[in-house]
Design a protein around this motif. Structure first.
Motif, PDB file in Angstrom:
ATOM      1  N   LEU A  24      -1.404   0.180   1.684  1.00 60.14           N
ATOM      2  CA  LEU A  24      -2.207  -0.232   0.530  1.00 60.14           C
ATOM      3  C   LEU A  24      -1.310  -0.135  -0.708  1.00 60.14           C
ATOM      4  O   LEU A  24      -0.624   0.866  -0.904  1.00 60.14           O
ATOM      5  CB  LEU A  24      -3.414   0.696   0.364  1.00 60.14           C
ATOM      6  CG  LEU A  24      -4.327   0.426  -0.831  1.00 60.14           C
ATOM      7  CD1 LEU A  24      -5.169  -0.815  -0.590  1.00 60.14           C
ATOM      8  CD2 LEU A  24      -5.230   1.627  -1.103  1.00 60.14           C
ATOM      9  N   ASP A  31      -5.831  -0.448 -12.801  1.00 59.95           N
ATOM     10  CA  ASP A  31      -5.236  -0.312 -11.473  1.00 59.95           C
ATOM     11  C   ASP A  31      -5.888  -1.324 -10.530  1.00 59.95           C
ATOM     12  O   ASP A  31      -7.109  -1.303 -10.333  1.00 59.95           O
ATOM     13  CB  ASP A  31      -5.447   1.100 -10.923  1.00 59.95           C
ATOM     14  CG  ASP A  31      -4.610   2.134 -11.659  1.00 59.95           C
ATOM     15  OD1 ASP A  31      -3.680   1.731 -12.390  1.00 59.95           O
ATOM     16  OD2 ASP A  31      -4.885   3.338 -11.510  1.00 59.95           O
ATOM     17  N   THR A  54      -1.155  -0.315  -4.932  1.00 60.02           N
ATOM     18  CA  THR A  54      -1.926  -0.275  -6.174  1.00 60.02           C
ATOM     19  C   THR A  54      -1.017  -0.733  -7.303  1.00 60.02           C
ATOM     20  O   THR A  54       0.024  -0.128  -7.563  1.00 60.02           O
ATOM     21  CB  THR A  54      -2.455   1.142  -6.474  1.00 60.02           C
ATOM     22  OG1 THR A  54      -3.205   1.608  -5.350  1.00 60.02           O
ATOM     23  CG2 THR A  54      -3.352   1.117  -7.703  1.00 60.02           C
ATOM     24  N   GLU A  72      -5.990  -2.754  -6.717  1.00 54.07           N
ATOM     25  CA  GLU A  72      -5.625  -2.434  -5.335  1.00 54.07           C
ATOM     26  C   GLU A  72      -5.454  -3.700  -4.506  1.00 54.07           C
ATOM     27  O   GLU A  72      -6.311  -4.589  -4.522  1.00 54.07           O
ATOM     28  CB  GLU A  72      -6.692  -1.541  -4.686  1.00 54.07           C
ATOM     29  CG  GLU A  72      -6.675  -0.115  -5.191  1.00 54.07           C
ATOM     30  CD  GLU A  72      -7.516   0.820  -4.331  1.00 54.07           C
ATOM     31  OE1 GLU A  72      -8.200   0.329  -3.395  1.00 54.07           O
ATOM     32  OE2 GLU A  72      -7.482   2.038  -4.576  1.00 54.07           O
TER      33      GLU A  72
END
Length: 350
Positions: free
Chosen positions: A272, A281, A274, A283
């Motif tokens: 993942l 932020d 970010t 993602e």
């Protein structure tokens, strides 16, 4: 984006491009053009078409023009992938409002007769969303707009699904999960500040010094890849590789130095990411940052690239946030507050 142009109306399908300022569509006659499955616009068949005089104020709003012997305002518009050339003209453009009503505007646009750009055949031209006076939002007087782009490849798996775009009232991006970051206007384009990217829980700063310049990355819906300067990219790639247990491809002549795998990178076996913008932020799941660059081949490549030794090398120490990683986000631009907002959204269901 679908709109119609002229009287009687002809449908056009433009690539939405936040990094450009001129709306254009391919016109008859087309000396050099990319293939399109839709009919080309024929200005001779429209009762509302009129060429813009070379000595008019509207003509002077574009920086790459020259006068024809007939006093036409001939334009040239350059892109990474080629040029569009033609005549600046005025025409009626119609779009559908959220209530289903047809809304028309008189706009200046490029009637393109010579294109060295190679767009896909479902496209007829370009809808410019930049900050310049000839962009679509500027000409219709819209102070905000938002769009939701489909994941890469959706148009091939299900052509009936379309992305969404809206202008003015009702285009605000609000609700749970919305994050916003200020933009800086540079050359009529939208630049935001990228502070760094986390791979899992490991933070990789944009600069090793952890100092960044405001407006260091361009939001560009008309380009595909997420491009970064060499130093930042190389540090990021090291962390991404650590979190994928599969061996990457090496020395592939077709893919160059891109990070690619012969196994699909999914939410189960990939990291993942970010993206840390100033105050926002965002993602990105593995399926958003790996895609198949060559249809029909089981090759999955990182959608973030090192822009050195590519056609984007002129970016220097800046980056470009392309449309692959914008997919499945409702992204809004507020031109009065100068903010860009992101909301995770399944764009196939809007």
């Amino acid at each position: 984006m679908k709109a119609s142009i002229g009287t009687p109306p002809v449908d056009i399908y433009g690539i939405i491009d936040t990094a450009s300022d001129l709306v254009w569509t391919q016109c008859v006659p087309c000396d050099v053009c990319f293939n399109q499955i839709h009919p080309k616009f024929d200005p001779k068949k429209s009762s509302t078409y009129s060429e813009i005089s070379c000595h008019s104020k509207k003509c002077q709003e574009w920086d790459q023009i020259h006068c024809s012997p007939l006093n036409s305002c001939n334009y040239v518009s350059g892109y990474t992938s080629g040029l569009s050339k033609g005549v600046l003209a005025k025409e009626k453009v119609t779009i559908t409002s959220t209530s289903g009503q047809a809304v028309s505007f008189d706009i200046a646009f490029g009637c393109a007769h010579n294109n060295t750009i190679n767009y896909n055949d479902h496209t007829t031209g370009l809808i410019a969303l930049g900050l310049g006076p000839l962009s679509f939002p500027s000409q219709i007087g819209s102070k905000m707009f938002s769009y939701c782009l489909l994941p890469y490849g959706t148009e091939y798996t299900d052509p009936s699904i379309t992305g969404k775009i809206s202008f003015g009232n009702g285009s605000e991006v609000v609700g749970d999960g919305v994050v916003s970051t200020p933009f800086v206007a540079v050359g009529n384009q939208y630049y935001v500040t990228l502070e760094g990217i986390s791979v899992g829980d490991t933070y990789v700063p944009f600069n090793s010094s952890r100092k960044v310049s405001m407006g260091n990355i361009l939001i560009d819906s008309g380009s595909t890849l997420f491009a970064l300067p060499p130093d930042f990219y190389n540090r990021l790639e090291v962390e991404v590789k650590k979190r994928i247990s599969i061996e990457p491809m090496k020395n592939d002549t077709l893919l160059g130095n891109r990070l690619c795998y012969r196994t699909e990178i999914t939410n189960d076996n990939g990291p993942l990411l970010t993206v840390h913008f100033d105050g926002a932020d965002v993602e990105l799941k593995p399926i958003q940052i790996f895609n198949q660059p060559v249809r029909g081949y089981d090759i999955y490549c990182f959608a973030i690239i090192n822009h050195a030794k590519t056609e984007l090398a002129d970016l220097g120490d800046q980056g470009l946030y392309g449309n692959y990683v914008q997919a499945n986000f409702l992204i809004g631009f507020d031109l009065e507050t100068r903010m860009v907002s992101f909301k995770p959204t399944d764009c196939t269901k809007l």
